[in-house]
Motif scaffolding. Structure first.
Motif, PDB file in Angstrom:
ATOM      1  N   ARG A   1     -56.610 -36.722 -78.249  1.00 27.49           N
ATOM      2  CA  ARG A   1     -55.424 -36.779 -77.394  1.00 27.49           C
ATOM      3  C   ARG A   1     -54.189 -36.377 -78.174  1.00 27.49           C
ATOM      4  NH1 ARG A   1     -55.352 -42.511 -74.532  1.00 27.49           N
ATOM      5  NH2 ARG A   1     -53.819 -41.494 -73.195  1.00 27.49           N
TER       6      ARG A   1
ATOM      7  N   MET B   1     -50.260 -37.123 -78.617  1.00 32.59           N
ATOM      8  CA  MET B   1     -49.168 -38.056 -78.348  1.00 32.59           C
ATOM      9  C   MET B   1     -47.842 -37.361 -78.578  1.00 32.59           C
ATOM     10  SD  MET B   1     -48.260 -41.670 -80.299  1.00 32.59           S
ATOM     11  CE  MET B   1     -49.550 -42.662 -79.539  1.00 32.59           C
TER      12      MET B   1
ATOM     13  N   THR C   1     -50.800 -35.048 -69.977  1.00 33.36           N
ATOM     14  CA  THR C   1     -50.757 -35.561 -68.609  1.00 33.36           C
ATOM     15  C   THR C   1     -49.362 -35.980 -68.183  1.00 33.36           C
ATOM     16  OG1 THR C   1     -51.143 -37.888 -69.184  1.00 33.36           O
ATOM     17  CG2 THR C   1     -53.090 -36.459 -68.944  1.00 33.36           C
TER      18      THR C   1
ATOM     19  N   TRP D   1     -45.633 -40.734 -75.000  1.00 34.39           N
ATOM     20  CA  TRP D   1     -46.196 -40.047 -73.848  1.00 34.39           C
ATOM     21  C   TRP D   1     -47.541 -39.437 -74.210  1.00 34.39           C
ATOM     22  CZ3 TRP D   1     -42.490 -40.243 -69.915  1.00 34.39           C
ATOM     23  CH2 TRP D   1     -41.159 -40.406 -70.311  1.00 34.39           C
ATOM     24  N   ASP D   2     -48.396 -39.284 -73.190  1.00 32.74           N
ATOM     25  CA  ASP D   2     -49.554 -38.403 -73.310  1.00 32.74           C
ATOM     26  C   ASP D   2     -49.041 -37.008 -72.988  1.00 32.74           C
ATOM     27  OD1 ASP D   2     -51.804 -36.762 -72.582  1.00 32.74           O
ATOM     28  OD2 ASP D   2     -53.012 -38.569 -72.453  1.00 32.74           O
TER      29      ASP D   2
ATOM     30  N   GLY E   1     -52.876 -28.992 -78.595  1.00 31.79           N
ATOM     31  CA  GLY E   1     -53.808 -29.773 -77.803  1.00 31.79           C
ATOM     32  C   GLY E   1     -55.214 -29.684 -78.353  1.00 31.79           C
ATOM     33  N   ARG E   2     -56.117 -30.495 -77.794  1.00 28.90           N
ATOM     34  CA  ARG E   2     -57.478 -30.539 -78.304  1.00 28.90           C
ATOM     35  C   ARG E   2     -58.222 -29.226 -78.080  1.00 28.90           C
ATOM     36  NH1 ARG E   2     -57.319 -34.581 -74.349  1.00 28.90           N
ATOM     37  NH2 ARG E   2     -58.072 -33.951 -72.288  1.00 28.90           N
TER      38      ARG E   2
ATOM     39  N   SER F   1     -47.006 -42.236 -69.433  1.00 29.02           N
ATOM     40  CA  SER F   1     -46.469 -43.067 -70.509  1.00 29.02           C
ATOM     41  C   SER F   1     -47.599 -43.618 -71.359  1.00 29.02           C
ATOM     42  CB  SER F   1     -45.647 -44.225 -69.933  1.00 29.02           C
ATOM     43  OG  SER F   1     -44.507 -43.747 -69.267  1.00 29.02           O
ATOM     44  N   TRP F   2     -47.360 -43.709 -72.654  1.00 26.09           N
ATOM     45  CA  TRP F   2     -48.335 -44.258 -73.599  1.00 26.09           C
ATOM     46  C   TRP F   2     -47.823 -45.630 -74.020  1.00 26.09           C
ATOM     47  CZ3 TRP F   2     -51.712 -40.419 -76.421  1.00 26.09           C
ATOM     48  CH2 TRP F   2     -52.713 -41.063 -77.154  1.00 26.09           C
TER      49      TRP F   2
ATOM     50  N   PRO G   1     -52.949 -36.127 -63.714  1.00 25.92           N
ATOM     51  CA  PRO G   1     -53.518 -35.743 -65.012  1.00 25.92           C
ATOM     52  C   PRO G   1     -54.355 -34.465 -64.957  1.00 25.92           C
ATOM     53  CG  PRO G   1     -53.746 -38.100 -64.675  1.00 25.92           C
ATOM     54  CD  PRO G   1     -53.256 -37.532 -63.383  1.00 25.92           C
TER      55      PRO G   1
END
Length: 915
Positions: free
Chosen positions: A286, A288, A305, A301-302, A570-571, A308-309, A196
């Motif tokens: 986050r 997704m 990173t 998925w994340d 992304g964040r 798997s989500w 990650p």
């Protein structure tokens, strides 16, 4: 008392609430700890050390003491030397605050009983956390023993291998960067915790991140294997194989001519083609990502990173053609998937991982695409509603209420062929002249794009025409000035950008060399609008849709058609691009980077089907590889190509082989799907001349052998079920074709018996192995039967017998789709022992090599993405090399192994036990 305080705040809280509750817990903790009198500060430091622990906690015997000592620096207890006796003391005096578990390596580990207490003891939120983490990192590094050339990472405490990188990352880039530059650490670090941190890294760590991500699917618990995989990945990505100090790699990479890969992250897990991908921002910042494929699953998925989500969302009974995220008026996140040949649309709650209602049924053909759209307004005249659209093989578009699970009106008709895609777009404005209206676009195999009013179902204007091929995808985007744009991707290899309000064509984007399957808009951090497209040419392209020009070089990396692209943010505001492909992967890219220059563009651009070693007149080792219709010769010791590729074949080349004339001259032969066999001297001429021979079907295999009279022979075999033998010097046939196989012949190989007799072996789709006398055109004994699937490869080798040291036995090995390798006595036709088992996929290639002390080795390559090396004296698999993709070919000389797979060519020098 403190336990009651902590238990009372067991609910989940965030933000300032955490700080307040942590303070409450801390006050109770301090009051309780005061009972220890003057020893309270020591107990506090020991417990504070646990507050900084990662994972299951700290091992009491050394790491716990170490962190407490690091925290004591600058405190009133700074001169106290902590010991294991202190740990035992605090365990007895403050047991109520401790939780015991198993840490890395199975050792006992301790952590605090409550996260709120840990937050309090860390002093969070506060500015000093990074400095503390830097001290902790430095203290942990001092425990690593010195080794040859650097730190002895395999001897490091298991806690460091699992969590040191997390501490360093929390300390900041200056602390993390030198750690990640140490390949010995990367070889021993736990991929689950390190991954990650390097999935989508800062640009300063981009190179090491790409190397790690390339090797990550292969990394395991063995540092020697990991060091080899990382060095090979580094050579493929950067052109330099960085050593791993303190770790002896399982093999040394001499050559890594990999297909270019510009992606940041490769996600694997689907068991078939991946057809759709989409992004969504979720609470907590986050990102997704969802994907759907031919395995009937939707995966989450994340995106940052690659993890798997949750588990796959299962329910479709057919392939999944498309996925899309939408947000309900109450803020709930929804996910829709097109059920392909089950003719349904499904709606999911992606955060819960559950279905939302029953499948939406109504289409009478495959469903290819889904899209969400939001109607603006406060609920009047349909405002504030969420809509869902779907496109189908039945030539219609349907609209749904995804929350109620009901159809909205009848199907939208007008297209005269399959509807491949739908998309929503909103015209921004003041409500006049179309301002604030929701539009729906659809693209069809009838080569047109249609616009609809989704509230009334009415067609808007005439179809947009101009494409000369099927329109496979449509997408809306908003320009920086608020103008709505529409893009259409077509199988005419172009993307068109339209003004959807006027129907005017703004730009035609050309550059792909295959069908354009998809397009998507995204907005960068600077507000710039981008357009991505993906094609059957296996590339992703990024465009400036306002000017109609390319925004950089084509992005390469996929090994199959690219079926879908999507943008996500992304964040940190960084724009990412995801793609889904027939190669069973989802990839993440940086779409705003400059033209990619980090990969080594050398060698083949497609998969490698065949490899072979040869020796030149001067004793120089050479290697030939076949990819698509090209044959390339290499110097495997220097890792460089020799001359330009041969492009004499007009269809994919399936086999290459080297042979030497009696005077030492080197000959190279190749065969392929163009039904021809070609032979040439690779050191004398760069390309083959006319075909040496022509079969009646694709030629799957060629092999050289030398007869008792010194004449060089060439055998070829193919899908016409025959084997032909040729004089390699004159090109004249030697006897009649050898027939007897009842199906295609996939492999041939020459061998020499103990009496000097030349033998030829063949393996075919009829599941048999045959041995021939090639000079007399006769079979030697009956067919060798035992395999339970087509025989894809045969090879001869020798092994020392049990008698005198000079005694050698001739062996014949065969590999099959039945996942086994078999050994035979080619003179008697008897099997030698039980089959070699261990592969979990078809075995397609074999090669003999020689290990320490002359021991016979056998390498096997499989569709299970491994190469196995067997010691034929013990029949044990001594080395298993994991590969990122399907392995098609293997060749071996001594301990040097050439591997051809979907990603290109690698040459590896093994380090086996006993060397």
């Amino acid at each position: 008392m403190v336990r009651r305080v902590l238990a009372g705040h067991g609910r989940r809280v965030t933000g300032s609430g955490v700080q307040g509750l942590a303070t409450d817990a801390g006050a109770a903790f301090e009051a309780d700890l005061a009972r220890l009198g003057e020893a309270a500060p020591l107990a506090r430091l020991l417990l504070a050390a646990l507050a900084w622990a990662r994972g299951p906690g700290l091992g009491w015997e050394d790491i716990w003491v170490l962190l407490a000592q690091a925290l004591a620096t600058g405190s009133s207890a700074g001169d106290h030397q902590f010991s294991e006796d202190d740990v035992r003391w605090v365990q007895s005096k403050a047991r109520a605050y401790l939780v015991t578990s198993r840490g890395p390596g199975g050792r006992p580990a301790y952590r605090l009983c409550d996260d709120l207490l840990a937050t309090y003891l860390r002093g969070e939120p506060g500015p000093g956390a990074a400095k503390v983490q830097a001290r902790i990192t430095s203290a942990l590094l001092r425990t690593v023993p010195a080794g040859p050339g650097g730190r002895d990472w395999p001897a490091a405490h298991p806690y460091l291998r699992a969590h040191l990188a997390e501490h360093a990352a929390a300390a900041g880039y200056p602390v993390l960067e030198p750690l990640l530059a140490d390949m010995g650490f990367l070889a021993t670090a736990d991929p689950a915790t390190l991954g990650p941190l390097l999935a989508i890294p800062d640009r300063g760590l981009r190179e090491v991140g790409r190397v790690f991500q390339r090797a990550r699917p292969l990394l395991g618990e063995d540092p020697r294997d990991n060091a080899a995989y990382l060095a090979e990945a580094a050579l493929a990505v950067t052109g330099t194989a960085a050593p791993a100090p303190g770790v002896a790699p399982r093999y040394r990479t001499r050559l890594a001519a990999a297909r270019p890969d510009d992606s940041l992250l490769t996600l694997t897990g689907h068991r078939g083609w991946v057809n759709g991908v989409a992004f969504a921002a979720v609470p907590g910042g986050r990102l997704m990502m969802a994907s759907g494929g031919d395995d009937r699953e939707v995966r989450l998925w994340d995106a940052l990173t690659g993890g798997s989500w949750g588990g796959p969302l299962a329910g479709h009974t057919g392939w999944v053609g498309s996925v899309a995220f939408g947000t309900a008026p109450d803020g709930r996140l929804l996910l829709a998937s097109a059920g392909g040949d089950d003719q349904t649309v499904r709606v999911w709650d992606p955060l819960a991982g559950t279905a939302h209602g029953e499948p939406l049924a109504g289409h009478t053909g495959w469903v290819f695409s889904v899209a969400f759209g939001a109607v603006q307004g406060d609920g009047g005249a349909g405002g504030g509603r969420l809509l869902l659209a779907s496109a189908s093989y039945d030539r219609t578009v349907r609209l749904w209420d995804p929350l109620a699970g009901a159809a909205l009106g009848g199907p939208l008709t007008g297209h005269t062929d399959i509807v491949n895609s739908v998309a929503f777009g909103t015209v921004k404005g003041d409500g006049e002249a179309g301002g604030g209206r929701l539009l729906l676009a659809s693209g069809s195999r009838d080569k047109t794009v249609r616009l609809w009013n989704p509230l009334t179902g009415e067609s808007l204007g005439d179809p947009l025409t101009g494409h000369s091929g099927a329109v496979f995808w449509v997408a809306f985007g908003t320009a920086p000035d608020g103008r709505l744009l529409l893009a259409s991707a077509s199988w005419d290899q172009t993307v068109r950008v339209w003004d959807p309000l006027t129907g005017g064509l703004l730009h035609q984007l050309a550059g792909h060399t295959g069908w354009v399957n998809t397009a998507a808009f995204g907005t960068g951090p600077d507000g710039r609008l981008l357009l991505a497209s993906a094609s059957s040419d296996q590339t992703v392209r990024v465009w400036d849709p306002m000017s109609g020009v390319s925004a950089g070089a084509a992005l390469e990396g996929h090994a199959g058609w690219v079926n879908a692209v999507a943008f996500g943010t992304g964040r940190d505001g960084r724009l990412l691009l995801a793609s889904a492909s027939d190669d069973q992967t989802v990839r993440v890219w940086d779409p705003v980077a400059t033209a990619p220059d980090w990969h080594v563009r050398a060698g083949h651009t497609k998969w490698v089907d065949s490899v072979a070693f040869g020796t030149g007149p001067d004793g120089r080792l050479l290697l030939a590889s076949a990819s698509d219709a090209a044959v390339q010769v290499w110097d495997p010791c220097q890792g460089v190509p020799v001359g330009a590729p041969s492009s004499a074949h007009t269809d994919p080349v399936r086999s290459v082989a080297f042979g030497n004339f009696g005077d030492g001259r080197l000959l190279l032969a190749s065969s392929g799907d163009d039904k021809s066999v070609r032979a040439w001297e690779p050191l004398a001429a760069p390309h083959a001349g006319g075909p040496l021979a022509v079969h009646g079907a694709a030629v799957r295999s060629v092999a050289f052998g030398t007869g008792p009279d010194g004449r060089l022979l060439l055998a070829s075999a193919g899908h016409d079920k025959s084997i032909r033998v040729w004089d390699a010097d004159t090109g004249a046939p030697v006897g009649e074709p050898l027939t007897g196989h009842l199906d295609c012949v996939d492999s041939v190989a020459f061998g020499t018996g103990p009496d000097g007799r030349l033998l030829l072996a063949s393996g075919g789709g009829d599941q048999t192995v045959r041995v021939w006398d090639p000079l007399h055109g006769e079979p030697v004994g009956a067919s060798l039967v035992g395999h339970g699937g087509p025989v894809r490869s045969v090879a001869f080798g020798t092994v020392k017998g049990n008698g005198e040291a000079s005694e050698e036995r001739l062996l014949l090995a065969s590999a099959s789709d039945d996942q086994t390798v078999r050994l035979w006595n080619p003179l008697t036709g008897e099997p030698i022992g039980e089959p070699l088992t261990g592969h979990t996929g078809w075995v397609g290639s074999l090669a003999f090599g020689t290990g320490p002390h002359g021991r016979a080795l056998l390498a096997s390559a499989s569709g299970d993405r491994t190469v196995r090396v067997w010691d034929l004296m013990t029949r044990a698999c001594t080395v298993t090399l994991r590969r990122r993709t399907t392995v098609h070919a293997v060749a071996m000389t001594g301990l040097v192994l050439a591997v051809g797979d979907d990603e290109g060519l690698s040459v590896l020098e093994l380090d086996v036990p006993g060397r």
